[in-house]
Scaffold this motif. Structure first.
Motif, PDB file in Angstrom:
ATOM      1  N   TYR A   1      32.073  31.445  35.336  1.00  0.00           N
ATOM      2  CA  TYR A   1      32.191  30.330  36.267  1.00  0.00           C
ATOM      3  C   TYR A   1      32.557  30.774  37.683  1.00  0.00           C
ATOM      4  O   TYR A   1      32.816  29.942  38.552  1.00  0.00           O
ATOM      5  CB  TYR A   1      33.236  29.333  35.751  1.00  0.00           C
ATOM      6  CG  TYR A   1      32.914  28.786  34.383  1.00  0.00           C
ATOM      7  CD1 TYR A   1      31.787  27.984  34.187  1.00  0.00           C
ATOM      8  CD2 TYR A   1      33.715  29.071  33.292  1.00  0.00           C
ATOM      9  CE1 TYR A   1      31.480  27.479  32.937  1.00  0.00           C
ATOM     10  CE2 TYR A   1      33.415  28.572  32.029  1.00  0.00           C
ATOM     11  CZ  TYR A   1      32.299  27.776  31.858  1.00  0.00           C
ATOM     12  OH  TYR A   1      31.999  27.283  30.618  1.00  0.00           O
ATOM     13  N   GLN A   2      32.647  32.090  37.895  1.00  0.00           N
ATOM     14  CA  GLN A   2      33.009  32.643  39.198  1.00  0.00           C
ATOM     15  C   GLN A   2      34.349  32.102  39.697  1.00  0.00           C
ATOM     16  O   GLN A   2      34.543  31.871  40.897  1.00  0.00           O
ATOM     17  CB  GLN A   2      31.911  32.371  40.229  1.00  0.00           C
ATOM     18  CG  GLN A   2      30.558  32.936  39.830  1.00  0.00           C
ATOM     19  CD  GLN A   2      29.534  32.851  40.932  1.00  0.00           C
ATOM     20  OE1 GLN A   2      29.772  33.352  42.004  1.00  0.00           O
ATOM     21  NE2 GLN A   2      28.404  32.214  40.657  1.00  0.00           N
ATOM     22  N   ASN A   3      35.276  31.911  38.766  1.00  0.00           N
ATOM     23  CA  ASN A   3      36.609  31.451  39.152  1.00  0.00           C
ATOM     24  C   ASN A   3      37.326  32.542  39.951  1.00  0.00           C
ATOM     25  O   ASN A   3      37.191  33.735  39.675  1.00  0.00           O
ATOM     26  CB  ASN A   3      37.442  31.115  37.913  1.00  0.00           C
ATOM     27  CG  ASN A   3      36.894  29.924  37.180  1.00  0.00           C
ATOM     28  OD1 ASN A   3      36.173  29.120  37.754  1.00  0.00           O
ATOM     29  ND2 ASN A   3      37.220  29.795  35.904  1.00  0.00           N
ATOM     30  N   ARG A   4      38.107  32.114  40.931  1.00  0.00           N
ATOM     31  CA  ARG A   4      38.925  33.045  41.708  1.00  0.00           C
ATOM     32  C   ARG A   4      40.353  32.531  41.727  1.00  0.00           C
ATOM     33  O   ARG A   4      40.773  31.826  42.652  1.00  0.00           O
ATOM     34  CB  ARG A   4      38.390  33.180  43.135  1.00  0.00           C
ATOM     35  CG  ARG A   4      37.032  33.859  43.204  1.00  0.00           C
ATOM     36  CD  ARG A   4      36.594  34.082  44.627  1.00  0.00           C
ATOM     37  NE  ARG A   4      37.496  34.986  45.348  1.00  0.00           N
ATOM     38  CZ  ARG A   4      37.309  35.356  46.609  1.00  0.00           C
ATOM     39  NH1 ARG A   4      36.270  34.905  47.284  1.00  0.00           N
ATOM     40  NH2 ARG A   4      38.160  36.169  47.194  1.00  0.00           N
ATOM     41  N   PRO A   5      41.153  32.875  40.702  1.00  0.00           N
ATOM     42  CA  PRO A   5      42.525  32.386  40.649  1.00  0.00           C
ATOM     43  C   PRO A   5      43.365  32.877  41.826  1.00  0.00           C
ATOM     44  O   PRO A   5      44.305  32.210  42.245  1.00  0.00           O
ATOM     45  CB  PRO A   5      43.070  32.950  39.332  1.00  0.00           C
ATOM     46  CG  PRO A   5      41.971  33.657  38.665  1.00  0.00           C
ATOM     47  CD  PRO A   5      40.786  33.694  39.557  1.00  0.00           C
TER      48      PRO A   5
ATOM     49  N   LEU B   1      38.903  41.558  40.461  1.00  0.00           N
ATOM     50  CA  LEU B   1      38.843  42.275  39.191  1.00  0.00           C
ATOM     51  C   LEU B   1      38.451  41.285  38.098  1.00  0.00           C
ATOM     52  O   LEU B   1      39.243  40.413  37.731  1.00  0.00           O
ATOM     53  CB  LEU B   1      40.199  42.921  38.871  1.00  0.00           C
ATOM     54  CG  LEU B   1      40.673  43.987  39.867  1.00  0.00           C
ATOM     55  CD1 LEU B   1      42.068  44.488  39.481  1.00  0.00           C
ATOM     56  CD2 LEU B   1      39.697  45.152  39.910  1.00  0.00           C
ATOM     57  N   LEU B   2      37.235  41.405  37.622  1.00  0.00           N
ATOM     58  CA  LEU B   2      36.755  40.504  36.574  1.00  0.00           C
ATOM     59  C   LEU B   2      37.359  40.897  35.237  1.00  0.00           C
ATOM     60  O   LEU B   2      37.614  42.086  34.987  1.00  0.00           O
ATOM     61  CB  LEU B   2      35.237  40.561  36.475  1.00  0.00           C
ATOM     62  CG  LEU B   2      34.462  40.070  37.704  1.00  0.00           C
ATOM     63  CD1 LEU B   2      32.975  40.312  37.501  1.00  0.00           C
ATOM     64  CD2 LEU B   2      34.733  38.604  37.958  1.00  0.00           C
ATOM     65  N   PRO B   3      37.601  39.919  34.347  1.00  0.00           N
ATOM     66  CA  PRO B   3      38.100  40.262  33.007  1.00  0.00           C
ATOM     67  C   PRO B   3      37.119  41.166  32.278  1.00  0.00           C
ATOM     68  O   PRO B   3      35.894  41.035  32.427  1.00  0.00           O
ATOM     69  CB  PRO B   3      38.208  38.893  32.312  1.00  0.00           C
ATOM     70  CG  PRO B   3      38.243  37.887  33.417  1.00  0.00           C
ATOM     71  CD  PRO B   3      37.451  38.468  34.537  1.00  0.00           C
ATOM     72  N   GLU B   4      37.644  42.074  31.498  1.00  0.00           N
ATOM     73  CA  GLU B   4      36.795  42.987  30.741  1.00  0.00           C
ATOM     74  C   GLU B   4      36.076  42.232  29.625  1.00  0.00           C
ATOM     75  O   GLU B   4      36.700  41.481  28.873  1.00  0.00           O
ATOM     76  CB  GLU B   4      37.658  44.097  30.140  1.00  0.00           C
ATOM     77  CG  GLU B   4      36.884  45.135  29.349  1.00  0.00           C
ATOM     78  CD  GLU B   4      37.813  46.172  28.735  1.00  0.00           C
ATOM     79  OE1 GLU B   4      37.314  47.006  27.954  1.00  0.00           O
ATOM     80  OE2 GLU B   4      39.014  46.129  29.030  1.00  0.00           O
ATOM     81  N   VAL B   5      34.749  42.419  29.539  1.00  0.00           N
ATOM     82  CA  VAL B   5      33.990  41.744  28.482  1.00  0.00           C
ATOM     83  C   VAL B   5      34.191  42.489  27.164  1.00  0.00           C
ATOM     84  O   VAL B   5      34.490  43.688  27.144  1.00  0.00           O
ATOM     85  CB  VAL B   5      32.491  41.670  28.826  1.00  0.00           C
ATOM     86  CG1 VAL B   5      32.268  40.810  30.051  1.00  0.00           C
ATOM     87  CG2 VAL B   5      31.903  43.065  29.031  1.00  0.00           C
ATOM     88  N   LEU B   6      34.025  41.771  26.060  1.00  0.00           N
ATOM     89  CA  LEU B   6      34.285  42.358  24.748  1.00  0.00           C
ATOM     90  C   LEU B   6      33.050  42.995  24.125  1.00  0.00           C
ATOM     91  O   LEU B   6      33.173  43.808  23.209  1.00  0.00           O
ATOM     92  CB  LEU B   6      34.831  41.282  23.798  1.00  0.00           C
ATOM     93  CG  LEU B   6      36.159  40.637  24.201  1.00  0.00           C
ATOM     94  CD1 LEU B   6      36.576  39.620  23.139  1.00  0.00           C
ATOM     95  CD2 LEU B   6      37.241  41.668  24.397  1.00  0.00           C
ATOM     96  N   TYR B   7      31.859  42.631  24.596  1.00  0.00           N
ATOM     97  CA  TYR B   7      30.645  43.193  23.999  1.00  0.00           C
ATOM     98  C   TYR B   7      30.276  44.493  24.729  1.00  0.00           C
ATOM     99  O   TYR B   7      30.540  44.674  25.916  1.00  0.00           O
ATOM    100  CB  TYR B   7      29.493  42.191  24.055  1.00  0.00           C
ATOM    101  CG  TYR B   7      29.239  41.598  25.423  1.00  0.00           C
ATOM    102  CD1 TYR B   7      28.422  42.247  26.345  1.00  0.00           C
ATOM    103  CD2 TYR B   7      29.809  40.380  25.793  1.00  0.00           C
ATOM    104  CE1 TYR B   7      28.190  41.718  27.595  1.00  0.00           C
ATOM    105  CE2 TYR B   7      29.583  39.839  27.050  1.00  0.00           C
ATOM    106  CZ  TYR B   7      28.777  40.505  27.942  1.00  0.00           C
ATOM    107  OH  TYR B   7      28.555  39.976  29.188  1.00  0.00           O
TER     108      TYR B   7
END
Length: 546
Positions: A103-107, A115-121
């Motif tokens: 969603y391109q959120n920028r907290p 820094l994007l969250p690390e994907v699990l796949y």
């Protein structure tokens, strides 16, 4: 239960708590270190053997046990440490990076480096297929290409696959076919989005499916290991939604808050027995502190983020702060800090006799709030020694001298320990404010129900910091999460997308309808309660509890 034992177990990050109901109805409690490879392979099984009076190699007699209820942090730890099963994401062509972009959120909107969250796949296979929003086949499934890619991934060592197709929640034929191909190719774990999270929105549906594929193999290996030791015994597992399920239905996405959920159930039920309906739950364990709000009914969240991973699954609302008995104490040359890192069960606090660092637990030992003579003798190489108060005093003396040398502050070891405890209390009080004061609740009108292995040591200090005047400490407060698992109900929660045309005709608040078969792996077409769509939206999701 016919004169047989019942076991209610919460396997936490530091300790495994066990509450057992004896054949005569009396309750007994035990605590074991969750990790003690020198003494046992699994703490839950070792605790059962201990209470039944069996040796480490003796077979557990199923005829003596009515049931075992278990909450576990196995999947949670795998998620936190990123040690789940290597996973392949199979998604509609053109959407291979949809979950990465999300969603391109920028907290933190002013951060220059995002820094994007690390994907699990670890790998993405884009399937040549596309189904329209109304079920029309825009691009037929290219089965040959998908088969070749999945066989290649399986040959490379992948055994878990998450299948996510556009509009698959409503038109699942392509997902089903891809799932069949993956199983035929050799994948042992295949999670399909129309079964895992049959709701609209590609990103949240896909995230949840990936989490399920990533964690379920780890969880099933643990469940299989426990079941092997407890052959013939009825096994039930605690879910994040606050209910129990059998071993076959226990999924990765539903296990994230398995242990803490038992604490909330226990908190609410014990407070109700004491005559209180508005309660703040304060569960302080060895690794973290969980706080929760209860005002007559359980609060659940349906979309949440855990360890940087988005998922959509019903969970009891719990706020966690990294302040537990095992929180490591730091002095950086100018200030004190408690946590966020934890000593865990291995090596554990310094007083555990494993060469660990100073922690909040050590501070309480030095201050006399923890008495080694009244603490379980489960430490040392053989697991039969008491806490080591001497090493705690030695290390605090050294830390006090270090602080004096760096700052000129002449506080003694006890004053230093009290300062660290005060910081930990402030962290926990702020966590409670977040779920109460910041949401408009007057926390002074609530009961503070304190539990967890370290809760009682800080109960009054936390209550004073919040202006609370009533504190409840149950006789089984130290093992209340395990006790709550024993009090929990067997619950099955189903999710189903409902699409309907907007109408000006007032719709009833709820209705009875039949669950369409095939939309959920455990939905058998039985009648369940769903909420009718509101005029504000042409479609919404309906959740049901059966």
């Amino acid at each position: 239960m016919g004169g047989r034992w019942e076991f209610w177990i919460d396997r936490g990050g530091t300790f495994t708590d066990i509450v057992a109901r004896r054949p005569d109805g009396r309750l007994v409690a035990r605590k074991l270190l969750s990790e003690n490879p020198a003494a046992y392979r699994d703490a839950a099984v070792a605790g059962i053997r201990l209470l039944l009076g069996l040796g480490p190699a003796e077979k557990i007699p199923a005829e003596r046990i009515a049931s075992v209820r278990l909450g576990t942090t196995v999947a949670t730890n795998a998620l936190l440490e990123r040690k789940g099963e290597p996973t392949v994401l199979v998604i509609t062509r053109g959407f291979g990076d949809a979950l990465r972009i999300a969603y391109q959120n920028r907290p933190r909107i002013f951060d220059r480096r995002i820094l994007l969250p690390e994907v699990l796949y670890q790998r993405v296979i884009e399937a040549g297929e596309r189904v329209g929003a109304h079920g029309e086949i825009l691009t037929p499934l290219d089965e040959d290409a998908v088969t070749a890619e999945l066989k290649k991934a399986c040959a490379d060592g992948f055994k878990a696959a998450a299948v996510v197709c556009m509009h698959g929640y409503r038109y699942p034929d392509h997902e089903k076919r891809i799932g069949d191909i993956a199983r035929a190719a050799g994948f042992t774990q295949v999670s399909e989005s129309h079964r895992t999270s049959p709701l609209m929105k590609l990103v949240s549906r896909g995230d949840t499916t990936v989490v399920d594929a990533y964690l379920s193999p780890i969880l099933q290996r643990y469940v299989t290991e426990v079941a092997r030791e407890l052959q013939g015994v009825r096994l039930l597992f605690m879910q994040s939604n606050g209910g129990l399920t059998d071993a076959a239905s226990f999924r990765g996405k539903d296990s994230i808050l398995s242990g803490p959920a038992g604490g909330i159930v226990g908190m609410a039920r014990t407070a109700a027995e004491a005559g209180f309906t508005r309660v703040i739950g304060f569960d302080m364990g060895g690794t973290s502190t969980d706080v929760s709000h209860f005002a007559g009914e359980f609060e659940r969240e349906y979309e949440t983020q855990v360890a940087g991973v988005r998922m959509r699954a019903p969970m009891l609302s719990i706020h966690t702060v990294a302040a537990g008995g095992g929180s490591v104490l730091h002095f950086d040359g100018s200030r004190y800090r408690a946590g966020p890192d934890s000593a865990g069960a291995a090596p554990g606090p310094a007083c555990y006799r494993r060469g660990g660092p100073l922690t909040v637990t050590d501070a309480n030992v030095l201050l006399g709030r923890i008495q080694p003579d009244h603490f379980p003798n489960v430490f040392g190489e053989c697991g039969d020694q008491p806490l080591d108060a001497a090493i705690t005093e030695t290390l605090f003396t050294g830390l006090s001298e270090q602080i004096t040398e760096a700052t000129g502050d002449t506080r003694g070891p006890e004053e230093v320990a009290a300062g660290f405890v005060e910081i930990a209390v402030a962290n926990m009080a702020n966590a409670i404010k977040k779920i109460s004061v910041q949401r408009g609740y007057d926390v002074t009108e609530y009961l503070l129900n304190v539990f967890g292995g370290a809760g009682g040591q800080h109960a009054c200090a936390v209550a004073d910091a919040l202006g609370m005047t009533r504190v409840l400490i149950h006789p089984l407060a130290g093992v209340l999460s395990a006790y709550g698992i024993g009090l929990a109900d067997i619950i099955a929660m189903r999710e189903q997308a409902v699409a309907a045309r907007w109408s000006t005709t007032p719709a009833p608040r709820s209705r009875r309808r039949a669950c369409p078969p095939g939309r959920s792996p455990s939905c058998t077409g039985r009648t369940c309660a769903t909420r009718a769509p509101t005029p504000r939206s042409s479609s919404r999701s309906a959740r049901s509890r059966t």
